[in-house]
Design a protein around this motif. Structure first.
Motif, PDB file in Angstrom:
ATOM      1  N   ARG A 181      12.547  -1.325  -9.330  1.00 20.22           N
ATOM      2  CA  ARG A 181      11.387  -0.452  -9.170  1.00 20.22           C
ATOM      3  C   ARG A 181      11.518   0.417  -7.921  1.00 20.22           C
ATOM      4  O   ARG A 181      11.230   1.621  -7.948  1.00 20.22           O
ATOM      5  CB  ARG A 181      10.107  -1.290  -9.092  1.00 20.22           C
ATOM      6  CG  ARG A 181       8.826  -0.464  -9.024  1.00 20.22           C
ATOM      7  CD  ARG A 181       7.622  -1.340  -8.761  1.00 20.22           C
ATOM      8  NE  ARG A 181       7.679  -1.951  -7.434  1.00 20.22           N
ATOM      9  CZ  ARG A 181       7.314  -1.313  -6.318  1.00 20.22           C
ATOM     10  NH1 ARG A 181       6.880  -0.072  -6.355  1.00 20.22           N
ATOM     11  NH2 ARG A 181       7.380  -1.928  -5.141  1.00 20.22           N
ATOM     12  N   LEU A 182      11.967  -0.187  -6.832  1.00 17.48           N
ATOM     13  CA  LEU A 182      12.142   0.586  -5.597  1.00 17.48           C
ATOM     14  C   LEU A 182      13.184   1.677  -5.773  1.00 17.48           C
ATOM     15  O   LEU A 182      13.002   2.807  -5.277  1.00 17.48           O
ATOM     16  CB  LEU A 182      12.536  -0.352  -4.448  1.00 17.48           C
ATOM     17  CG  LEU A 182      11.455  -1.340  -3.984  1.00 17.48           C
ATOM     18  CD1 LEU A 182      12.017  -2.314  -2.955  1.00 17.48           C
ATOM     19  CD2 LEU A 182      10.258  -0.601  -3.402  1.00 17.48           C
ATOM     20  N   MET A 183      14.273   1.374  -6.479  1.00 17.80           N
ATOM     21  CA  MET A 183      15.302   2.394  -6.685  1.00 17.80           C
ATOM     22  C   MET A 183      14.788   3.513  -7.573  1.00 17.80           C
ATOM     23  O   MET A 183      15.099   4.689  -7.354  1.00 17.80           O
ATOM     24  CB  MET A 183      16.551   1.751  -7.276  1.00 17.80           C
ATOM     25  CG  MET A 183      17.303   0.877  -6.292  1.00 17.80           C
ATOM     26  SD  MET A 183      18.913   0.323  -6.915  1.00 17.80           S
ATOM     27  CE  MET A 183      18.400  -0.687  -8.291  1.00 17.80           C
ATOM     28  N   GLU A 184      14.000   3.184  -8.591  1.00 21.52           N
ATOM     29  CA  GLU A 184      13.449   4.216  -9.458  1.00 21.52           C
ATOM     30  C   GLU A 184      12.481   5.112  -8.710  1.00 21.52           C
ATOM     31  O   GLU A 184      12.348   6.289  -9.037  1.00 21.52           O
ATOM     32  CB  GLU A 184      12.750   3.570 -10.658  1.00 21.52           C
ATOM     33  CG  GLU A 184      13.714   2.898 -11.633  1.00 21.52           C
ATOM     34  CD  GLU A 184      12.984   2.169 -12.739  1.00 21.52           C
ATOM     35  OE1 GLU A 184      11.745   2.071 -12.644  1.00 21.52           O
ATOM     36  OE2 GLU A 184      13.657   1.685 -13.675  1.00 21.52           O
ATOM     37  N   GLU A 185      11.800   4.573  -7.698  1.00 23.86           N
ATOM     38  CA  GLU A 185      10.877   5.372  -6.901  1.00 23.86           C
ATOM     39  C   GLU A 185      11.574   6.102  -5.762  1.00 23.86           C
ATOM     40  O   GLU A 185      10.930   6.807  -4.992  1.00 23.86           O
ATOM     41  CB  GLU A 185       9.770   4.477  -6.335  1.00 23.86           C
ATOM     42  CG  GLU A 185       8.865   3.875  -7.410  1.00 23.86           C
ATOM     43  CD  GLU A 185       7.821   2.950  -6.821  1.00 23.86           C
ATOM     44  OE1 GLU A 185       7.850   2.740  -5.577  1.00 23.86           O
ATOM     45  OE2 GLU A 185       6.974   2.452  -7.587  1.00 23.86           O
ATOM     46  N   GLY A 186      12.886   5.935  -5.642  1.00 24.04           N
ATOM     47  CA  GLY A 186      13.624   6.620  -4.595  1.00 24.04           C
ATOM     48  C   GLY A 186      13.595   5.938  -3.244  1.00 24.04           C
ATOM     49  O   GLY A 186      14.082   6.502  -2.257  1.00 24.04           O
ATOM     50  N   LYS A 187      13.077   4.716  -3.157  1.00 24.19           N
ATOM     51  CA  LYS A 187      13.016   3.988  -1.890  1.00 24.19           C
ATOM     52  C   LYS A 187      14.288   3.166  -1.733  1.00 24.19           C
ATOM     53  O   LYS A 187      14.310   1.949  -1.874  1.00 24.19           O
ATOM     54  CB  LYS A 187      11.779   3.096  -1.856  1.00 24.19           C
ATOM     55  CG  LYS A 187      10.464   3.877  -2.028  1.00 24.19           C
ATOM     56  CD  LYS A 187       9.267   2.937  -2.059  1.00 24.19           C
ATOM     57  CE  LYS A 187       7.970   3.709  -2.242  1.00 24.19           C
ATOM     58  NZ  LYS A 187       6.794   2.803  -2.300  1.00 24.19           N
ATOM     59  N   MET A 188      15.385   3.880  -1.442  1.00 22.08           N
ATOM     60  CA  MET A 188      16.688   3.235  -1.417  1.00 22.08           C
ATOM     61  C   MET A 188      16.838   2.272  -0.248  1.00 22.08           C
ATOM     62  O   MET A 188      17.498   1.240  -0.356  1.00 22.08           O
ATOM     63  CB  MET A 188      17.785   4.308  -1.383  1.00 22.08           C
ATOM     64  CG  MET A 188      17.808   5.181  -2.627  1.00 22.08           C
ATOM     65  SD  MET A 188      18.042   4.175  -4.114  1.00 22.08           S
ATOM     66  CE  MET A 188      17.931   5.435  -5.386  1.00 22.08           C
TER      67      MET A 188
END
Length: 859
Positions: free
Chosen positions: A580-587
Motif C-alpha cells: 500500500r505504501l509503495m502504491e501511494e508513492g511513500k517509498m
C-alpha cells in the motif's frame, strides 16, 4: 275513471341520437355494398402510382392505361349508383328496434285499439309502455355490417387492400403527385441515333464511398471526395458534344477511340469547379470537392517499463476516412546518453528500429486507440535514452507524425547484483567491440574468487570460456553476439534461478524489492517483485511449519514472550502495508517497513509452546473447549460402534472407551457416573458420559472471560446450541435410541466447532492478535500451515482428523469412526477438487490430487 292521457310529443325523441347513428351505419353499409368494386379499382391505381409505374412506360403507353382505368371507373360508378339507396328513418328505427328484446320502439309508437274507455286497460297499457320506455333507454346503435364476402367470392377487395399496404411500406406514396420523369438518360439506341454522352464518378476506394452514374444524378450540385476519378464517354462525331470542365489540373481533352465514333475522357478531380456538357442531352454539374485532411497520430503517454521488459506504447490515430498503415521508429539519443565507462567510446553504427503499428482488424480506422507492444529487452539500446517517432499514412498518401519523443527504451531490469553486472558488461560489448578487452578484464575480476558467488560451478566455467573468446585475435560480430547471448542467459539464471533454500530465496526477493524501490522501478515491476516476495515468504513459513511437525509441541514464530511472537496473519498484514505504501508513492516508509520485516524474518525461529495453554483465561478456555470437543467426538465414536453391534445382556461392551486422565472431571453431583454401567445397560454408561460432558461444558462456560462483540455473541449462541444438543443426546441414550443420539451428538460437535471458531475470533478482536490460544486448539487458516490464507477454523487435516496436542499433525484415532463417515468422505472429495482447481498451487501437488480423484472419485 277517465282514460290516461297520451304521451306528449314524439315518444322516440329521447332516442334521436341512436337512431341517427344507426341510419349512418346503414348508409355506410349500402355505400360499401354498392361501390366496393370502384374502391378496389382506386386501390389498385394508387398501388401502381406508388411504385412509379408511369416511369417504366413509354410516352404512348401511359395515356392508354390511364384511359382504360378511367373508363372502368365510370362503369363501376354507374353500377354502384344504380344499386345504391339511401336508408329511411323508419328503416333505421326498425334496425335499432331489432337489437332490443321485445321490440320496445314499436311498442312506444303503437296505440291502444280496444278498451280505451276501460280504466284498468288504460292503466295496464300505461304500465306496459313505461316498461318499454325503460328498455328503449338502453338502445345502442349497431356497427356497420356490409357483409361483402358473398358479394366478392374471389376476394378482389382483399387483394387491393394488400397492394395498398405494400405500397405504403415499400413504395413512394407521395410519387402519385409528381409527373413521370422524362426524358430518360440516353441508351444505346439513342446514342446510335445522334450525339449523346455517359459519365461515371469513382471515388477513391479507401473512402468507402460508392460510385456514381452521372446521367442518373438529379440536380446540378455534385459533392465528391478529393481524388475522385471522372470518366466520360461521348457518342457521335468528334466535337459534336461540347465539353468544358474546371475541376482537373490541367484541363483534359477527349481522346478518340473505337474508330472515331466514340470518344473517352478520364480525369482526376483536384479542385472544385464546373463541368458543362452541351448537346441535346447536355448537363451542367457544379462540383464541390471535399478536401482530404492528413492523418494525425498522438501519444497519450510515454511507454512504461513492464515487468517482462516489453515496450508497451499506447497511441491514438485519426483520419477523415481511415489510416491504412503506420510505423514506429526508434533511434538512439546519443546526446542524452551518460558517456561513462563502457559507453565513453563511440558506438558502432546501428540502424534505427522500425516496427509496423498495429491497426484495428475490424471496425473503423478513422479514429482508434491501440498499443504497440514489442520486446526489445535484449537490444543493445535497452534502458538507454532513445527518441521514439510514430508516423501514419492515409489512402491518399498523406502522412502524419507524432514528432520525436525522448524516453528510456524499456527493457528488463535486473536487481540481482551479479546479474546486473553481467548485463552491463553485455551492453558495453554490444555498444562497441572495442570494449572487448575491458569486458574480459572485468569478467576476470568477477571470477577472482568464484566460490559462493555462483550457485553452480558451470557458470564460472562458461564465463572463463567467454573470456578466452574476448581476448582472441579478432572478435567478429557473430562471435560478439554469441558471447552476449551467453551473458544474457547467465544473468537470467542468476535473476530467476530457483534457489533451493527457502530463506535465501526470501532474502533475495527482499533485496530485489529494496533495489527496485531505490532505483525507482515502475508499478508493474514493483507489483511483480512484491508477488515474488509473498510467494518466497509463504514457502519459508511453510518450511518452518514442516520442520516443526516432528516435535512434540507446535511451531511458534519468534521467542516465547508475547512481545516477540508473530503470526502468519501479521506477516501478511505487514506485506500488505508495504504494498500500500509503495502504491501511494511513500517509498521511504515502505523501505523502512521492508527492513523491519527482513530483520524479523532473520530472527524468526521455531520454538516450543506449552501444550497449547495460553497465558490468559482466553487460552485456557480454548484449550478446555477443545478437550471437550475431543471427548464428545470419542463418545460419538463409541455410540456408533455400539449401534453396529448387538447389545450384550451383561457387563459393559469391552470396546467402549472411558474418559482418560486428561478428560473432563465429574462433578460430585453428576450422575450416573461413567463406570456405573458396569452392571447395567451399555446405553446407560454412554448416557452418563454424555451427562458428564454436559456438566463440564457448563463449568467451562462459567469460567470464560467476558467478551464484547458480535463474535462473542455468536460463540455464546453456538455453545448454547451445543448444550441443548448434548441434552437431547443424553435423553436418546437413556431411551436406547442410538440413531437419534448420534444425530444429536453430531449437532453438538458442529456447535462446539462453531463456538471454538467464534471464540477465537472474539479473543483475537479483544487482544488485537491474529491468533489467540496456542497449541492444539490454536486458530489457524485453512490452506496454509502458517495461517496465511483462507478461512479460520479448527486445525483439522482434510481427512477430518484433529491435530494432536501442540498442533502435532496426525492422530491415533480410527478414520472410520465419527458422526458421519460418508459426509467426511464427501467433504474430503470436495476439498481435493477445490485444491485441484487452484492454479496458484504447485503443479506437482495438483498432479497428485488429480491422481487421487482418478482413483477414488471415479465410479
Amino acid at each position: 275513471m277517465p282514460p290516461p292521457p297520451p304521451l306528449p310529443g314524439d315518444p322516440l325523441a329521447p332516442l334521436a341520437r341512436p337512431i341517427a347513428l344507426t341510419r349512418a351505419a346503414m348508409l355506410a353499409e349500402r355505400l360499401l355494398r354498392a361501390f366496393w368494386p370502384l374502391l378496389s379499382l382506386a386501390a389498385v391505381t394508387f398501388t401502381l402510382l406508388a411504385f412509379r409505374l408511369p416511369d417504366h412506360l413509354g410516352a404512348g403507353q401511359w395515356p392508354v392505361l390511364a384511359g382504360a382505368l378511367g373508363f372502368l371507373a365510370v362503369v363501376l360508378a354507374a353500377f354502384g349508383l344504380r344499386r345504391f339507396r339511401i336508408p329511411t328513418r323508419a328503416e333505421a328505427i326498425a334496425r335499432l328496434d331489432a337489437t332490443l328484446p321485445g321490440r320496445p320502439l314499436a311498442a312506444l309508437t303503437d296505440s291502444l285499439t280496444l278498451g280505451e274507455t276501460d280504466p284498468a286497460t288504460r292503466a295496464l297499457w300505461a304500465l306496459h309502455r313505461g316498461r318499454m320506455a325503460e328498455r328503449a333507454a338502453g338502445a345502442r346503435a349497431p356497427l356497420p355490417a356490409p357483409d361483402l364476402a358473398p358479394r366478392d367470392p374471389y376476394g378482389l377487395r382483399i387483394s387491393a387492400l394488400t397492394g395498398v399496404t405494400v405500397a405504403l411500406i415499400f413504395g413512394a406514396p407521395l410519387a402519385i403527385f409528381s409527373p413521370p420523369e422524362h426524358p430518360r438518360p440516353p441508351g444505346a439506341a439513342e446514342a446510335a441515333m445522334g450525339p449523346a454522352w455517359e459519365g461515371w464518378a469513382e471515388p477513391p476506394r479507401y473512402t468507402g464511398k460508392p460510385g456514381l452514374y452521372l446521367n442518373g444524378v438529379e440536380g446540378e450540385d455534385l459533392v465528391l471526395p478529393e481524388g475522385t476519378k471522372l470518366s466520360f464517354r461521348f457518342y457521335g462525331a468528334p466535337g459534336s458534344v461540347p465539353f468544358r470542365e474546371t475541376v482537373s489540373s490541367p484541363a483534359a481533352t477527349p481522346e478518340k477511340t473505337e474508330g472515331g465514333e466514340v470518344q473517352s475522357l478520364d480525369l482526376m478531380a483536384r479542385r472544385s469547379g464546373v463541368i458543362e456538357i452541351g448537346g441535346r442531352t447536355g448537363r451542367v454539374f457544379r462540383v464541390t470537392l471535399l478536401s482530404d485532411s492528413g492523418p494525425v497520430v498522438d501519444l497519450p503517454r510515454l511507454a512504461e517499463r513492464r515487468a517482462d521488459g516489453k515496450l508497451a506504447q499506447p497511441f491514438q490515430a485519426r483520419d477523415d476516412y481511415g489510416v491504412v498503415r503506420g510505423q514506429a521508429r526508434v533511434s538512439l539519443d546519443l546526446a542524452a546518453v551518460d558517456r561513462r565507462y563502457g559507453l565513453a567510446i563511440a558506438p558502432e553504427p546501428r540502424p534505427d528500429l522500425t516496427f509496423d503499428l498495429p491497426l484495428p482488424i475490424t471496425g473503423s480506422r478513422a479514429d482508434f486507440t491501440e498499443t504497440l507492444i514489442e520486446d526489445m529487452s535484449e537490444h543493445p539500446w535497452a534502458n538507454l535514452p532513445v527518441k521514439l517517432s510514430l508516423s501514419v499514412e492515409d489512402g491518399l498518401g498523406q502522412t502524419g507524425t507524432s514528432g520525436d519523443q525522448a524516453l528510456d527504451l524499456p527493457g528488463r531490469r535486473f536487481f540481482d547484483p551479479r546479474a546486473a553486472a553481467l548485463i552491463e558488461l553485455r551492453r558495453d560489448l554490444l555498444w562497441s567491440r572495442e570494449n572487448a578487452p575491458r569486458t574480459a578484464q572485468l569478467l576476470r575480476a568477477i571470477l577472482n574468487r568464484p566460490a559462493g558467488l555462483f550457485p553452480a560451478p558451470q557458470m564460472a566455467e562458461a564465463l572463463h570460456a567467454q573470456i578466452e573468446r574476448l581476448e582472441g585475435a579478432s572478435l567478429t560480430p557473430e562471435a560478439r553476439d554469441e558471447v552476449a547471448k551467453v551473458l544474457w542467459d547467465l544473468a537470467k539464471l542468476l535473476e530467476d534461478g530457483g534457489l533451493a533454500d527457502a530463506l535465501a530465496a526470501m532474502q533475495q526477493a527482499q533485496e530485489r524489492l529494496s533495489e527496485a524501490i531505490r532505483n525507482g522501478a515502475s508499478k508493474d515491476e514493483i507489483a511483480k517483485l512484491m508477488a515474488e516476495l509473498k510467494e518466497a515468504t509463504d514457502r519459508y513459513l511453510q518450511m518452518l511449519a514442516e520442520r516443526a511437525t516432528d516435535q512434540e509441541e507446535g511451531p511458534q514464530f519468534g521467542q516465547k514472550q508475547d512481545s516477540q511472537r508473530i503470526t502468519g496473519d501479521q506477516i501478511q498484514q505487514m506485506m500488505a502495508e508495504i504494498q500500500r505504501l509503495m502504491e501511494e508513492g511513500k517509498m521511504a516508509e515502505a523501505q523502512e517497513l521492508l527492513d523491519q520485516l527482513a530483520r524479523l524474518m532473520e530472527n524468526m525461529k521455531v520454538t516450543q509452546g506449552e501444550g497449547g495453554e495460553g497465558d490468559g483465561p482466553g487460552g485456557k478456555a480454548m484449550k478446555d473447549l477443545g478437550q471437550t470437543l475431543r471427548e464428545q467426538q470419542k463418545l460419538s465414536d463409541d455410540a456408533f460402534r455400539q449401534m453396529q453391534r448387538s447389545p450384550q445382556p451383561e457387563g459393559i461392551d469391552p470396546g467402549l472407551e472411558q474418559p482418560g486422565p486428561g478428560g473432563p472431571q465429574m462433578q460430585p453431583d453428576a450422575q450416573p457416573q461413567a463406570g456405573e454401567g458396569a452392571q447395567g445397560d451399555p446405553g446407560e454408561s454412554l448416557a452418563g458420559r454424555q451427562h458428564a460432558l454436559r456438566r463440564e461444558l457448563e463449568r467451562q462456560r462459567g469460567l470464560m472471560p467476558r467478551l464484547d462483540g458480535e463474535a462473542a455473541r455468536q460463540a455464546e449462541r453456538a455453545l448454547d446450541g451445543a448444550g441443548e444438543a448434548m441434552d437431547g443426546a443424553e435423553q436418546a441414550l437413556k431411551e436406547g435410541d442410538l440413531g437419534g443420539a448420534l444425530d444429536r451428538q453430531a449437532d453438538a460437535i458442529e456447535a462446539l466447532r462453531e463456538g471454538l471458531r467464534q471464540l477465537g475470533e472474539a479473543l483475537a478482536e479483544e487482544g488485537g492478535q491474529g491468533q489467540t490460544g496456542q497449541g492444539a486448539q490454536g486458530m489457524e487458516r485453512r490452506g496454509d500451515a502458517t495461517g496465511g490464507h483462507g478461512e479460520r477454523e479448527l486445525p483439522r487435516d482434510p481427512l477430518g482428523r484433529a491435530t494432536g496436542e501442540g498442533s502435532r499433525i496426525g492422530t491415533d484415532s480410527d478414520l472410520l469412526k465419527g458422526d458421519d463417515i460418508y459426509r467426511r468422505a464427501r467433504d474430503l472429495l470436495d476439498e481435493i477438487r477445490r485444491r485441484t482447481a487452484e492454479r496458484s498451487r504447485p503443479e506437482p501437488e495438483r498432479d497428485y490430487l488429480r491422481r487421487l480423484l482418478d482413483r477414488f472419485a471415479t465410479p
